[in-house]
Write a protein that holds these residues in place. Structure first.
Motif, short mmCIF file in Angstrom:
data_model
loop_
_atom_site.label_atom_id
_atom_site.label_comp_id
_atom_site.label_asym_id
_atom_site.label_seq_id
_atom_site.Cartn_x
_atom_site.Cartn_y
_atom_site.Cartn_z
N ARG A 134 -24.61 -55.86 -46.51
CA ARG A 134 -25.86 -56.40 -47.03
C ARG A 134 -25.67 -57.80 -47.61
NH1 ARG A 134 -29.60 -58.74 -47.93
NH2 ARG A 134 -31.55 -58.20 -49.02
N ASP A 135 -24.53 -58.07 -48.24
CA ASP A 135 -24.35 -59.38 -48.86
C ASP A 135 -24.07 -60.48 -47.83
OD1 ASP A 135 -21.73 -58.81 -48.17
OD2 ASP A 135 -20.95 -58.85 -50.21
N ASP A 147 -33.97 -61.02 -50.32
CA ASP A 147 -33.36 -62.23 -50.84
C ASP A 147 -34.40 -63.28 -51.22
OD1 ASP A 147 -30.30 -61.76 -50.29
OD2 ASP A 147 -31.40 -61.06 -48.52
N THR A 167 -34.23 -61.76 -54.94
CA THR A 167 -33.27 -62.69 -55.54
C THR A 167 -33.93 -64.03 -55.85
OG1 THR A 167 -31.48 -61.62 -54.33
CG2 THR A 167 -31.03 -63.81 -55.22
#
Length: 273
Positions: A67-68, A103, A134
């Motif tokens: 995911r990152d 994100d 984010t």
């Protein structure tokens, strides 16, 4: 190939080349996004109104990519404005995507007839604080609608706007530059409505042994835009991704800049509600 990143005004980074799924058939989305991820794209841009968030989510889940390593954007549609309603809409998008956060979350259009984009925008920092997104930003807010957002003191990280060589958002750019808001270019190739191959772009492309589309994508990258070329064809996806082995000269960038004529090819934000 490692895609370059840009640093946003909130300190986060964003891959400069992404893959958009506007008008991608929901039944085909999983396959198409899977192809894009296999080609190398790690930045996927969708929206609630596209109706294909589930397909994006399935492709991500099956990809095995951490995911990152992914950057996922979705957008709030016009009928879900308001503080409470926008939070519910974000929750629905996350459920469809199968993610605990995106994100980047954007207001899709200013919808001036609704007259509540400011109220909606003022709720967005709470979604960031709660870890649901984010970064936060807007889409289609040009020089007419961006000032009311900026007056809140909450500065968008990006503004996703129509942008291509003949429509470069000249009136909006000073505001974006002043507040370090990154341009995300949608319709970056003119949506097939402009014959860019028959302009100076064709000559520049030939000089580099590239296609006219690759040349425009390269121009966007060198102008500091985040760009989303779209294709349902895997070979074309790969060609659009193959833009990091050449560079336009200062004169070539200026020649493409010179194609600006104010020629919008899609919806005017004043008319989309």
């Amino acid at each position: 190939m490692t895609v370059p990143t840009l640093t946003l005004n909130d300190g986060k980074t964003i891959p400069q080349l992404g893959f958009g799924v506007f008008k991608v058939d929901p039944e085909e989305t999983e396959r198409i996004v899977t192809d894009a991820l296999e080609v190398g794209y790690r930045h996927i841009d969708t929206a609630a109104v596209y109706g294909n968030e589930e397909g994006v989510g399935r492709a991500i889940a099956k990809s095995g990519i951490a995911r990152d390593e992914l950057f996922v954007t979705t957008k709030l549609w016009n009928d879900r404005h308001g503080a409470d309603e926008s939070k519910r809409a974000l929750g629905e998008s996350l459920e469809k995507l199968g993610l605990d956060h995106v994100d980047l979350y954007l207001i899709h259009w200013p919808t001036p007839e609704n007259n509540n984009s400011v109220e909606t925008w003022e709720a967005f920092p709470s979604y960031r604080d709660q870890g649901l997104t984010t970064s936060i930003g807007v889409s289609n807010f040009d020089h007419r609608y961006l000032p009311q957002i900026l007056d809140t003191g909450i500065i968008p990280a990006v503004d996703q706007i129509e942008c291509h060589p003949q429509f470069q958002q000249i009136e909006t750019r000073p505001l974006l530059t002043e507040h370090d808001i990154k341009v995300e270019a949608w319709g970056p190739l003119g949506q097939g409505k402009v014959d860019y191959a028959d302009t100076v772009i064709g000559e520049i492309a030939s000089a580099h042994g590239k296609s006219w589309a690759q040349t425009i994508i390269r121009w966007h990258l060198q102008r500091g835009h985040v760009v989303f070329p779209k294709s349902n064809n895997r070979d074309r996806m790969a060609q659009n991704f193959d833009v990091f082995d050449f560079e336009l000269t200062t004169a070539e960038v200026a020649a493409i800049d010179g194609l600006e004529n104010g020629g919008r090819v899609s919806g005017d934000p004043a008319e989309v509600n």
